[in-house]
Each structure stands twice: as structure tokens, then as C-alpha cells.
Design a protein around this motif. Structure first.
Motif, PDB file in Angstrom:
ATOM      1  N   ARG A 137       0.879  -1.093  -0.062  1.00 60.61           N
ATOM      2  CA  ARG A 137       0.011   0.134   0.007  1.00 60.61           C
ATOM      3  C   ARG A 137       0.985   1.093  -0.091  1.00 60.61           C
ATOM      4  N   GLY A 138       0.307   2.223  -0.555  1.00 61.32           N
ATOM      5  CA  GLY A 138       1.017   3.526  -0.691  1.00 61.32           C
ATOM      6  C   GLY A 138       2.109   3.595  -1.581  1.00 61.32           C
ATOM      7  N   GLY A 139       2.051   2.747  -2.740  1.00 62.84           N
ATOM      8  CA  GLY A 139       3.126   2.574  -3.523  1.00 62.84           C
ATOM      9  C   GLY A 139       4.424   1.905  -2.997  1.00 62.84           C
ATOM     10  N   VAL A 151     -17.001   4.001  -7.453  1.00 63.39           N
ATOM     11  CA  VAL A 151     -16.522   5.002  -7.611  1.00 63.39           C
ATOM     12  C   VAL A 151     -15.294   5.307  -7.730  1.00 63.39           C
ATOM     13  N   ASP A 152     -14.693   6.109  -8.740  1.00 64.26           N
ATOM     14  CA  ASP A 152     -13.248   6.499  -9.091  1.00 64.26           C
ATOM     15  C   ASP A 152     -12.922   7.994  -8.532  1.00 64.26           C
ATOM     16  N   ASP A 153     -12.037   7.868  -7.732  1.00 68.80           N
ATOM     17  CA  ASP A 153     -11.684   9.292  -6.993  1.00 68.80           C
ATOM     18  C   ASP A 153     -10.932  10.176  -8.124  1.00 68.80           C
ATOM     19  N   GLY A 154     -10.822   9.647  -9.512  1.00 70.75           N
ATOM     20  CA  GLY A 154     -10.055  10.746 -10.423  1.00 70.75           C
ATOM     21  C   GLY A 154      -8.730  10.222 -10.406  1.00 70.75           C
ATOM     22  N   GLY A 155      -8.161   9.518  -9.757  1.00 66.04           N
ATOM     23  CA  GLY A 155      -6.939   8.964  -9.921  1.00 66.04           C
ATOM     24  C   GLY A 155      -6.595   7.484 -10.186  1.00 66.04           C
ATOM     25  N   GLY A 156      -7.704   6.838 -10.658  1.00 64.41           N
ATOM     26  CA  GLY A 156      -7.719   5.538 -10.906  1.00 64.41           C
ATOM     27  C   GLY A 156      -7.777   4.412  -9.871  1.00 64.41           C
ATOM     28  N   ARG A 157      -8.132   5.204  -8.653  1.00 63.76           N
ATOM     29  CA  ARG A 157      -8.481   4.141  -7.686  1.00 63.76           C
ATOM     30  C   ARG A 157      -9.899   4.069  -7.253  1.00 63.76           C
ATOM     31  N   THR A 158     -10.349   3.076  -6.623  1.00 62.63           N
ATOM     32  CA  THR A 158     -11.790   3.165  -6.076  1.00 62.63           C
ATOM     33  C   THR A 158     -11.803   3.911  -4.771  1.00 62.63           C
ATOM     34  N   ALA A 159     -12.664   4.705  -4.581  1.00 59.24           N
ATOM     35  CA  ALA A 159     -12.999   5.683  -3.389  1.00 59.24           C
ATOM     36  C   ALA A 159     -13.087   4.831  -2.148  1.00 59.24           C
ATOM     37  N   GLN A 160     -12.282   5.189  -0.976  1.00 56.68           N
ATOM     38  CA  GLN A 160     -12.707   4.432   0.258  1.00 56.68           C
ATOM     39  C   GLN A 160     -13.389   5.277   0.884  1.00 56.68           C
ATOM     40  N   THR A 161     -14.303   4.722   2.021  1.00 58.83           N
ATOM     41  CA  THR A 161     -15.027   5.444   2.846  1.00 58.83           C
ATOM     42  C   THR A 161     -15.012   4.771   3.991  1.00 58.83           C
ATOM     43  N   ASP A 216      -3.139  -0.862  -2.676  1.00 53.96           N
ATOM     44  CA  ASP A 216      -4.285   0.103  -3.148  1.00 53.96           C
ATOM     45  C   ASP A 216      -4.056   0.521  -4.244  1.00 53.96           C
ATOM     46  N   ASN A 217      -4.993   1.285  -4.904  1.00 49.72           N
ATOM     47  CA  ASN A 217      -4.679   1.745  -6.202  1.00 49.72           C
ATOM     48  C   ASN A 217      -4.517   0.766  -7.243  1.00 49.72           C
ATOM     49  N   ARG A 218      -3.564   0.098  -7.576  1.00 48.83           N
ATOM     50  CA  ARG A 218      -3.133  -0.954  -8.359  1.00 48.83           C
ATOM     51  C   ARG A 218      -1.963  -1.606  -8.116  1.00 48.83           C
ATOM     52  N   VAL A 219      -1.964  -3.033  -8.677  1.00 54.03           N
ATOM     53  CA  VAL A 219      -0.850  -3.872  -8.111  1.00 54.03           C
ATOM     54  C   VAL A 219      -0.456  -4.302  -9.232  1.00 54.03           C
ATOM     55  N   ASP A 220       1.040  -4.731  -9.354  1.00 51.52           N
ATOM     56  CA  ASP A 220       1.666  -5.500 -10.288  1.00 51.52           C
ATOM     57  C   ASP A 220       1.885  -6.931  -9.890  1.00 51.52           C
ATOM     58  N   LYS A 279       0.010 -16.090  -4.886  1.00 52.38           N
ATOM     59  CA  LYS A 279      -0.424 -15.140  -3.918  1.00 52.38           C
ATOM     60  C   LYS A 279      -1.850 -14.624  -3.988  1.00 52.38           C
ATOM     61  N   LEU A 280      -2.459 -14.352  -2.916  1.00 51.01           N
ATOM     62  CA  LEU A 280      -3.568 -13.653  -2.937  1.00 51.01           C
ATOM     63  C   LEU A 280      -3.739 -12.117  -2.878  1.00 51.01           C
ATOM     64  N   TYR A 281      -4.246 -11.594  -3.632  1.00 48.25           N
ATOM     65  CA  TYR A 281      -4.406  -9.884  -3.578  1.00 48.25           C
ATOM     66  C   TYR A 281      -5.728  -9.192  -3.192  1.00 48.25           C
ATOM     67  N   LEU A 282      -5.561  -8.456  -2.243  1.00 47.17           N
ATOM     68  CA  LEU A 282      -6.595  -7.593  -1.514  1.00 47.17           C
ATOM     69  C   LEU A 282      -6.471  -6.315  -1.442  1.00 47.17           C
ATOM     70  N   ASP A 283      -7.306  -5.548  -2.002  1.00 43.12           N
ATOM     71  CA  ASP A 283      -7.575  -4.149  -1.416  1.00 43.12           C
ATOM     72  C   ASP A 283      -8.580  -3.904  -0.480  1.00 43.12           C
ATOM     73  N   LEU A 284      -8.214  -3.520   0.759  1.00 40.62           N
ATOM     74  CA  LEU A 284      -9.020  -3.513   1.675  1.00 40.62           C
ATOM     75  C   LEU A 284     -10.221  -2.637   1.701  1.00 40.62           C
ATOM     76  N   SER A 285     -10.347  -1.918   0.525  1.00 38.60           N
ATOM     77  CA  SER A 285     -11.463  -0.894   0.176  1.00 38.60           C
ATOM     78  C   SER A 285     -12.704  -1.758   0.044  1.00 38.60           C
ATOM     79  N   PHE A 286     -12.360  -3.069  -0.806  1.00 36.20           N
ATOM     80  CA  PHE A 286     -13.437  -4.258  -1.024  1.00 36.20           C
ATOM     81  C   PHE A 286     -14.203  -4.286   0.172  1.00 36.20           C
ATOM     82  N   PHE A 287     -13.769  -4.433   1.194  1.00 35.60           N
ATOM     83  CA  PHE A 287     -14.521  -4.773   2.436  1.00 35.60           C
ATOM     84  C   PHE A 287     -15.667  -3.649   2.704  1.00 35.60           C
ATOM     85  N   ASP A 288     -15.370  -2.465   2.339  1.00 34.75           N
ATOM     86  CA  ASP A 288     -16.403  -1.465   2.460  1.00 34.75           C
ATOM     87  C   ASP A 288     -17.389  -1.564   1.337  1.00 34.75           C
TER      88      ASP A 288
END
Length: 298
Positions: free
Chosen positions: A16-18, A64-74, A123-127, A147-156
Motif C-alpha cells: 500500500r502507498g506505492g 466510484v473512482d476518485d479521479g486517480g484511478g483508484r476506487t474511493a474508500q469510505t 491500494d490503487n493498483r498492483v503488479d 499469492k492472494l491480492y486484496l485491496d481492503l476498500s473491497f470490504f467497504d
């Protein structure tokens, strides 16, 4: 789910965070579908010779996309693990540890050795070794790098957009992806990739459904063993069954398209997903999860 204060897996990689480092030391199954053009459009991700498949509920729901290519988190509500710093990370690491314990024991009883997968938080994207993926892809398993890949925003998204709240709904998602890792160790996924090359799309989708339903059954096996260990709270299984219902192919297509197209199913109907999770949970028997019935040989 009783998860606090228990063993956490070290097989977590935090990107996360690059970043690309490990948060704890240690160490897909997906062809996203989207509504459009009067039907379902297939977006095929080539995974270094593998076909990775699955429904992308976030894309279908217009995440929702926040304009930077990532799904917005709440901020996550009370229906799942709270979003206090580190809490969700600890929850994920505990659930992954539980899957390691369950499958290591089951493989050992069968005279085999279980190889733990790693879980990549991003978050955002992953290679990945299976190619580049964005947050809207949702959780996925890459059979090339185990490997399993998970962006925690999916839980929201699971709670707010898919109406599937609860920590055990989240645990079910992780256990399902681990189920694909088990299939990979069994040689099922390589045989699936080979078989799909010679099938028409509808036939390939039907085979994919069977593989996904088996992963649901394997998630049920994990839930069975979690119950035997005394880790379940009242209502946990209802949360998992509701999640299985909400992400059934027919449910998603009806909700987002207003029509249901069985030939395009890749994960199974709501009823099928609930039934196979329940079979694993109620029987605790790996042999009861034979959704393939010899269709892939081996």
C-alpha cells in the motif's frame, strides 16, 4: 468471529502507498465481467498463459473512482471490522493464519504438504505475476506466484454496495480465495486453463462455475473447522451465507442489468453458492466438495 489476540500469519506483503515491502515478514482467479452493450462484456486478463476468471462486482456496480484511478474508500461502518489503525490488518492476518492451520492439518492427514500462500495488501493498483490489476478488480488469486491480492476498500464495498456486512462475510472472501490456492496445489487450476482452450465460451463459463463453487465449498470447510475450534460467534454463518447470496451471478445481473443470462455465469447462482458453502460447513468433508465430477480428469 473471535479473532482478537490469536496467531497472525507472517505471510502478509504490504504494497500500500506505492510500497512493495513486507508488513510482517513472511513469505487470479478472475475474468472481470461488466455490464454494457445490452449484455455482459468480457474483459479478458491474460495471466502469463493462464486464464483467470470471475465476476467483478465493483465494476458491475459502478464503483466510484476518485479521479486517480483508484476506487474511493469510505469509513467502514459497524457491520464489519472497524477501520481503526491496524485493526483490519490484524483481522486479515488472523483469518489467513486460520486458513494456514486448517489446510496444513488437512493436507497432512492426506499425506501431503500444504504450501502457504502469501497475501498482498494493495491500494490503487498492483503488479502481480498475473499482470497489472486495479482496485476495482476486487480480491483475486494469482496461480503463477501463489499469492492472494486484496485491496481492503473491497470490504467497504462488500458492506455498503453489496449489502453483505459483517466480519465473517469478510473472512468468507479471504477463505474463498485461499480455496483457489488449494485448487492450484491440487492441480485443478492448471487443468482448468488447459480445458478452457478447447471449449466454447458458454462451456468454459460452466466449467468455471464448478471451480468457483468448489472454492465456496472449501471456504465452508474452513468455517467448519473454525466452529470446531470455538472461533465463531452467533450469526457468523448467516453473514457468510448472505455474502454468498449477494454475489451470486443471477443476483448481480438482475440487480445491475435487469436481466439474467445463465450462459455468462462464471461463479454460480446465489442458491448454488450458498448450497456449496453450506455443504462444506455442514459435512467438514473435503470429498463432499467435488463439484467437478471428473470433468477435468486427474
Amino acid at each position: 468471529m473471535q479473532w482478537r489476540g490469536r496467531r497472525q500469519s507472517g505471510n502478509i506483503e504490504d504494497r500500500r502507498g506505492g510500497g512493495g515491502g513486507f508488513s510482517r515478514g513472511g513469505g487470479g482467479m478472475r475474468i472481470p465481467l461488466r455490464a454494457g452493450g445490452g449484455g455482459i462484456g468480457l474483459v479478458i486478463l491474460l495471466l502469463i498463459g493462464w486464464l483467470v476468471f470471475g465476476i467483478n462486482p465493483l465494476a458491475m456496480l459502478g464503483a466510484v473512482d476518485d479521479g486517480g484511478g483508484r476506487t474511493a474508500q469510505t469509513t467502514q461502518g459497524s457491520g464489519g471490522v472497524n477501520s481503526t489503525p491496524g485493526e483490519t490488518d490484524d483481522f486479515v492476518a488472523t483469518v489467513l493464519a486460520d486458513t494456514e492451520d486448517v489446510w496444513s492439518r488437512r493436507f497432512q492427514e492426506a499425506g501431503e504438504t500444504y504450501r502457504d500462500p502469501s497475501l498482498v495488501l494493495f491500494d490503487n493498483r498492483v503488479d502481480s505475476a498475473c499482470g497489472m490489476a486495479g482496485s476495482a478488480t476486487g480480491p483475486f488469486y494469482c496461480p503463477v506466484d501463489d499469492k492472494l491480492y486484496l485491496d481492503l476498500s473491497f470490504f467497504d464495498q462488500l458492506q455498503r454496495q453489496l449489502n453483505a456486512p459483517g466480519d465473517f462475510a469478510q473472512a468468507y472472501v479471504i477463505a474463498h480465495e485461499v480455496g483457489h490456492h488449494v485448487q492450484n496445489l491440487q492441480g485443478i487450476l492448471p487443468r482448468l486453463a488447459e480445458a478452457r482452450e478447447n471449449l466454447r465460451q458458454a462451456e468454459a463459463n460452466a466449467l468455471s462455475v464448478r471451480v468457483e463453487l468448489q472454492a465456496d465449498c472449501y471456504a465452508g470447510l474452513w468455517a467448519h473447522d473454525a466452529r470446531e475450534a470455538g472461533y465463531l460467534d452467533p450469526g457468523d454463518i448467516d453473514e457468510a451465507l448472505n455474502a454468498a447470496f449477494q454475489i451470486g451471478d443471477d443476483r448481480l445481473q438482475s440487480r445491475n442489468q435487469g436481466t439474467v443470462m445463465p450462459d455468462t455465469f462464471t461463479h454460480g447462482t446465489s442458491e448454488e453458492r450458498q448450497r456449496w458453502f453450506s455443504r462444506g460447513y455442514e459435512t467438514g468433508d473435503m470429498a463432499a466438495c467435488d463439484t467437478l465430477e471428473g470433468r477435468l480428469g486427474g
